[in-house]
Every structure is written in structure tokens, then in C-alpha cells.
Design a protein around this motif. Structure first.
Motif, PDB file in Angstrom:
ATOM      1  N   ASP A 175     -41.111  17.193 -12.483  1.00  0.00           N
ATOM      2  CA  ASP A 175     -41.535  17.869 -11.252  1.00  0.00           C
ATOM      3  C   ASP A 175     -42.454  19.051 -11.543  1.00  0.00           C
ATOM      4  OD1 ASP A 175     -40.040  16.096  -9.803  1.00  0.00           O
ATOM      5  OD2 ASP A 175     -38.292  17.385  -9.706  1.00  0.00           O
ATOM      6  N   GLY A 176     -42.246  19.697 -12.688  1.00  0.00           N
ATOM      7  CA  GLY A 176     -43.170  20.734 -13.119  1.00  0.00           C
ATOM      8  C   GLY A 176     -42.985  22.100 -12.506  1.00  0.00           C
ATOM      9  N   ASP A 177     -42.101  22.248 -11.518  1.00  0.00           N
ATOM     10  CA  ASP A 177     -41.956  23.552 -10.880  1.00  0.00           C
ATOM     11  C   ASP A 177     -40.612  24.214 -11.153  1.00  0.00           C
ATOM     12  OD1 ASP A 177     -40.473  21.777  -9.414  1.00  0.00           O
ATOM     13  OD2 ASP A 177     -41.158  22.487  -7.451  1.00  0.00           O
ATOM     14  N   GLY A 178     -39.835  23.673 -12.080  1.00  0.00           N
ATOM     15  CA  GLY A 178     -38.581  24.301 -12.463  1.00  0.00           C
ATOM     16  C   GLY A 178     -38.764  25.182 -13.689  1.00  0.00           C
ATOM     17  N   GLN A 179     -37.905  26.197 -13.831  1.00  0.00           N
ATOM     18  CA  GLN A 179     -37.938  27.065 -15.005  1.00  0.00           C
ATOM     19  C   GLN A 179     -37.078  26.466 -16.116  1.00  0.00           C
ATOM     20  OE1 GLN A 179     -36.645  30.819 -13.017  1.00  0.00           O
ATOM     21  NE2 GLN A 179     -38.554  31.654 -13.814  1.00  0.00           N
ATOM     22  N   LYS A 180     -37.587  26.490 -17.327  1.00  0.00           N
ATOM     23  CA  LYS A 180     -36.853  25.963 -18.476  1.00  0.00           C
ATOM     24  C   LYS A 180     -35.512  26.674 -18.578  1.00  0.00           C
ATOM     25  CE  LYS A 180     -37.401  25.021 -23.431  1.00  0.00           C
ATOM     26  NZ  LYS A 180     -37.321  23.559 -23.287  1.00  0.00           N
ATOM     27  N   SER A 181     -34.426  25.914 -18.688  1.00  0.00           N
ATOM     28  CA  SER A 181     -33.074  26.477 -18.698  1.00  0.00           C
ATOM     29  C   SER A 181     -32.214  25.669 -19.661  1.00  0.00           C
ATOM     30  CB  SER A 181     -32.459  26.432 -17.296  1.00  0.00           C
ATOM     31  OG  SER A 181     -33.315  27.059 -16.353  1.00  0.00           O
ATOM     32  N   ILE A 182     -31.665  26.343 -20.673  1.00  0.00           N
ATOM     33  CA  ILE A 182     -30.908  25.652 -21.718  1.00  0.00           C
ATOM     34  C   ILE A 182     -29.599  26.404 -21.975  1.00  0.00           C
ATOM     35  CG2 ILE A 182     -30.896  24.852 -24.110  1.00  0.00           C
ATOM     36  CD1 ILE A 182     -33.934  24.781 -24.007  1.00  0.00           C
ATOM     37  N   THR A 183     -28.497  25.670 -22.007  1.00  0.00           N
ATOM     38  CA  THR A 183     -27.177  26.242 -22.286  1.00  0.00           C
ATOM     39  C   THR A 183     -26.461  25.390 -23.327  1.00  0.00           C
ATOM     40  OG1 THR A 183     -27.003  26.977 -19.974  1.00  0.00           O
ATOM     41  CG2 THR A 183     -24.984  26.982 -21.288  1.00  0.00           C
ATOM     42  N   ASP A 184     -26.010  26.011 -24.408  1.00  0.00           N
ATOM     43  CA  ASP A 184     -25.157  25.342 -25.387  1.00  0.00           C
ATOM     44  C   ASP A 184     -23.697  25.596 -25.038  1.00  0.00           C
ATOM     45  OD1 ASP A 184     -27.392  24.544 -26.983  1.00  0.00           O
ATOM     46  OD2 ASP A 184     -27.448  26.556 -27.857  1.00  0.00           O
ATOM     47  N   TYR A 185     -22.837  24.614 -25.283  1.00  0.00           N
ATOM     48  CA  TYR A 185     -21.416  24.797 -24.980  1.00  0.00           C
ATOM     49  C   TYR A 185     -20.553  24.111 -26.027  1.00  0.00           C
ATOM     50  CZ  TYR A 185     -21.102  19.947 -23.374  1.00  0.00           C
ATOM     51  OH  TYR A 185     -21.108  18.567 -23.324  1.00  0.00           O
ATOM     52  N   PRO A 228     -18.792  16.061 -20.651  1.00  0.00           N
ATOM     53  CA  PRO A 228     -18.806  14.701 -21.210  1.00  0.00           C
ATOM     54  C   PRO A 228     -18.565  14.636 -22.709  1.00  0.00           C
ATOM     55  CG  PRO A 228     -21.019  15.408 -20.563  1.00  0.00           C
ATOM     56  CD  PRO A 228     -20.069  16.412 -20.016  1.00  0.00           C
ATOM     57  N   THR A 229     -18.856  15.709 -23.444  1.00  0.00           N
ATOM     58  CA  THR A 229     -18.621  15.754 -24.886  1.00  0.00           C
ATOM     59  C   THR A 229     -18.013  17.101 -25.251  1.00  0.00           C
ATOM     60  OG1 THR A 229     -20.886  16.557 -25.248  1.00  0.00           O
ATOM     61  CG2 THR A 229     -20.521  14.182 -25.437  1.00  0.00           C
ATOM     62  N   ALA A 230     -17.375  17.183 -26.412  1.00  0.00           N
ATOM     63  CA  ALA A 230     -16.708  18.423 -26.823  1.00  0.00           C
ATOM     64  C   ALA A 230     -17.696  19.538 -27.144  1.00  0.00           C
ATOM     65  CB  ALA A 230     -15.813  18.166 -28.030  1.00  0.00           C
ATOM     66  N   THR A 231     -18.869  19.186 -27.600  1.00  0.00           N
ATOM     67  CA  THR A 231     -19.944  20.150 -27.801  1.00  0.00           C
ATOM     68  C   THR A 231     -21.224  19.532 -27.251  1.00  0.00           C
ATOM     69  OG1 THR A 231     -20.540  19.315 -30.000  1.00  0.00           O
ATOM     70  CG2 THR A 231     -18.912  21.086 -29.903  1.00  0.00           C
ATOM     71  N   GLY A 232     -22.152  20.364 -26.826  1.00  0.00           N
ATOM     72  CA  GLY A 232     -23.380  19.801 -26.295  1.00  0.00           C
ATOM     73  C   GLY A 232     -24.354  20.871 -25.850  1.00  0.00           C
ATOM     74  N   THR A 233     -25.495  20.426 -25.428  1.00  0.00           N
ATOM     75  CA  THR A 233     -26.557  21.280 -24.913  1.00  0.00           C
ATOM     76  C   THR A 233     -26.995  20.743 -23.557  1.00  0.00           C
ATOM     77  OG1 THR A 233     -27.346  21.908 -27.110  1.00  0.00           O
ATOM     78  CG2 THR A 233     -28.898  22.167 -25.283  1.00  0.00           C
ATOM     79  N   ILE A 234     -27.033  21.610 -22.580  1.00  0.00           N
ATOM     80  CA  ILE A 234     -27.513  21.248 -21.244  1.00  0.00           C
ATOM     81  C   ILE A 234     -28.942  21.765 -21.128  1.00  0.00           C
ATOM     82  CG2 ILE A 234     -27.067  21.368 -18.764  1.00  0.00           C
ATOM     83  CD1 ILE A 234     -24.195  22.390 -19.571  1.00  0.00           C
ATOM     84  N   ASP A 235     -29.880  20.851 -21.036  1.00  0.00           N
ATOM     85  CA  ASP A 235     -31.301  21.189 -20.905  1.00  0.00           C
ATOM     86  C   ASP A 235     -31.748  20.680 -19.548  1.00  0.00           C
ATOM     87  OD1 ASP A 235     -34.012  21.603 -21.087  1.00  0.00           O
ATOM     88  OD2 ASP A 235     -34.248  20.668 -23.061  1.00  0.00           O
ATOM     89  N   ALA A 236     -31.699  21.551 -18.545  1.00  0.00           N
ATOM     90  CA  ALA A 236     -31.978  21.146 -17.173  1.00  0.00           C
ATOM     91  C   ALA A 236     -32.728  22.259 -16.461  1.00  0.00           C
ATOM     92  CB  ALA A 236     -30.676  20.825 -16.432  1.00  0.00           C
ATOM     93  N   PRO A 237     -34.005  22.072 -16.152  1.00  0.00           N
ATOM     94  CA  PRO A 237     -34.778  23.117 -15.470  1.00  0.00           C
ATOM     95  C   PRO A 237     -34.169  23.485 -14.122  1.00  0.00           C
ATOM     96  CG  PRO A 237     -36.215  21.374 -16.305  1.00  0.00           C
ATOM     97  CD  PRO A 237     -34.809  20.878 -16.443  1.00  0.00           C
ATOM     98  N   LEU A 238     -34.310  24.747 -13.748  1.00  0.00           N
ATOM     99  CA  LEU A 238     -33.736  25.254 -12.504  1.00  0.00           C
ATOM    100  C   LEU A 238     -34.816  25.812 -11.587  1.00  0.00           C
ATOM    101  CD1 LEU A 238     -30.576  27.128 -13.856  1.00  0.00           C
ATOM    102  CD2 LEU A 238     -30.716  24.804 -12.937  1.00  0.00           C
TER     103      LEU A 238
END
Length: 232
Positions: free
Chosen positions: A130-140, A101-111
Motif C-alpha cells: 500500500d505504501g502509506d504505512g510506517q515501518k513497524s517491527i516488534t521482536d517477541y 503463533p511461535t515461541a519467538t518471532g518478529t512482527i513486521d507489519a506497517p502501521l
């Protein structure tokens, strides 16, 4: 893979660690179904030591690129601590079939890992509430585009299984050749997965500069990368 072939894939070697350019399509270790795997060829990487090196981390079977190995207990222990503390800088390249969606960004979505009806498993994005996902962060960031494809550089801050693949599918930019994380009803891919562990930075020695390695993109990604502006 004989001794010459795997040794030709070495990107870095010292007394404690090796960094290998892993080929795409080969699992790093033996699976329940058997078959060839990268670990079975580590005997060719002893270089005089009594035991072969061991994996410090993992790459998916279909992902190519930089893979760090510990040559002995000391090296493996140091690498393990670096990965555990998030001090390893990992850079990936991916070619996607839609732009983010953007040229640069950070995806912060627990898995979260779940079982499937077929008896396998997959990773899913879960809400932070939900509290049961693992913290997961990706910069792009976008490096180029062309022919309906987009070339991305990605820096995962965490190291979850299938993290980049799930995160990119989650934001509507699935990787070219993605076989698992697609919208329901999407056709099966005919191309191999276009995901490459481009570089590793390992601050292994306190009084020395970090170890920096870079793996050339695999042959199956070159056409797509060049369509996006890659000049290599």
C-alpha cells in the motif's frame, strides 16, 4: 500525586536525565478533556533546577513503567537523538489472552493512523504494497504461560503509536485488558491493560556504560504474571 509520591517512583537520576516508573491509568500529558496528567507533577522533580524536566518520549495512558525525562535542554536533546536514531533499547512485558503463533518471532507489519466514525482515531496494519504505512517491527519471545494466559517479552525496534498493542492483536494474541484493538463483537474487557515498559537502556554518555533501568510490574499485573510463572 504529591512530591513524595512522584519522587518515590524515580528509577534513575543524574544531571541530565531522569527515568520515572509511570503509573498505569495516568496520561503523560494534558488531553483535550483536561483531567490529571503526569506532566503537571513534574514540578516536584526539579531538584534545584530552574525548570521542571520534560518528556523525551511517550507511554500510553494505561501502560506503566520506564519513562525517560530530560532535565534541561542538553539532556532532552541527547535523549531525543537517541530515540530518533533507534538507539534506545526498550523492553516491554505483556500478558496476552492467546499465545502467539511461535515461541519467538518478529512482527513486521506497517502501521497507519486513521480516523474513526466516532471522531476518534486508531492504528491499523496496512500491507507493505500500500505504501502509506510506517515501518513497524516488534521482536517477541514467550516467557511463560498458565491459566489460558501468556507472558511475553517484547522489544520494539520502532516506536509507533500503539505499536505493541496493534501488533499483538494482529497475530491473534491480544493483550489482556485491551480496550480498542479487538475482533469485532468481542466483549469489552473488565481488566486493566496488561502492558508494562519493563526496561530502558540509554547509551547517553559516549565514555560511560549505558544507563540501565528496570521497573517492577504494577500491582494489577501480578496475579496474571504469577499464573504464567513469574516468581516476583
Amino acid at each position: 500525586m504529591d512530591a513524595a509520591e512522584i519522587q518515590a517512583r524515580l528509577l534513575y537520576r543524574d544531571g541530565l536525565v531522569l527515568v520515572l516508573d509511570k503509573p498505569a491509568g495516568l496520561p503523560v500529558h494534558k488531553g483535550p478533556g483536561g483531567g490529571d496528567n503526569l506532566e503537571r507533577h513534574f514540578e516536584h522533580l526539579r531538584f534545584g533546577l530552574p525548570k521542571p524536566p520534560a518528556l523525551a518520549h511517550r507511554l500510553d495512558r494505561d501502560t506503566s513503567g520506564c519513562l525517560a525525562l530530560g532535565r534541561q535542554h542538553k539532556g532532552l536533546s541527547r535523549l531525543g537523538k537517541l530515540f530518533q536514531e533507534g538507539r534506545v533499547e526498550k523492553t516491554y512485558w505483556a500478558v496476552t489472552t492467546s499465545p502467539p503463533p511461535t515461541a519467538t518471532g518478529t512482527i513486521d507489519a506497517p502501521l497507519k493512523k486513521i480516523s474513526t466514525r466516532a471522531g476518534g482515531w486508531r492504528m491499523i496494519v496496512v500491507g507493505a504494497e500500500d505504501g502509506d504505512g510506517q515501518k513497524s517491527i516488534t521482536d517477541y519471545r514467550v516467557l511463560g504461560s498458565g491459566n489460558g494466559l501468556t507472558w511475553l517479552e517484547l522489544k520494539p525496534r520502532t516506536g509507533r503509536t500503539h505499536q505493541i498493542r496493534v501488533h499483538l492483536a494482529h497475530i491473534g494474541a491480544p493483550i489482556l485488558g485491551e480496550p480498542q484493538y479487538l475482533e469485532p463483537g468481542s466483549p469489552r474487557p473488565t481488566a486493566p491493560l496488561h502492558l508494562h515498559a519493563r526496561a530502558l537502556v540509554l547509551p547517553l554518555y559516549p565514555k560511560k556504560e549505558p544507563i540501565r533501568t528496570e521497573a517492577p510490574p504494577p500491582a494489577h499485573m501480578l496475579a496474571a504474571l504469577r499464573a504464567c510463572g513469574y516468581a516476583g
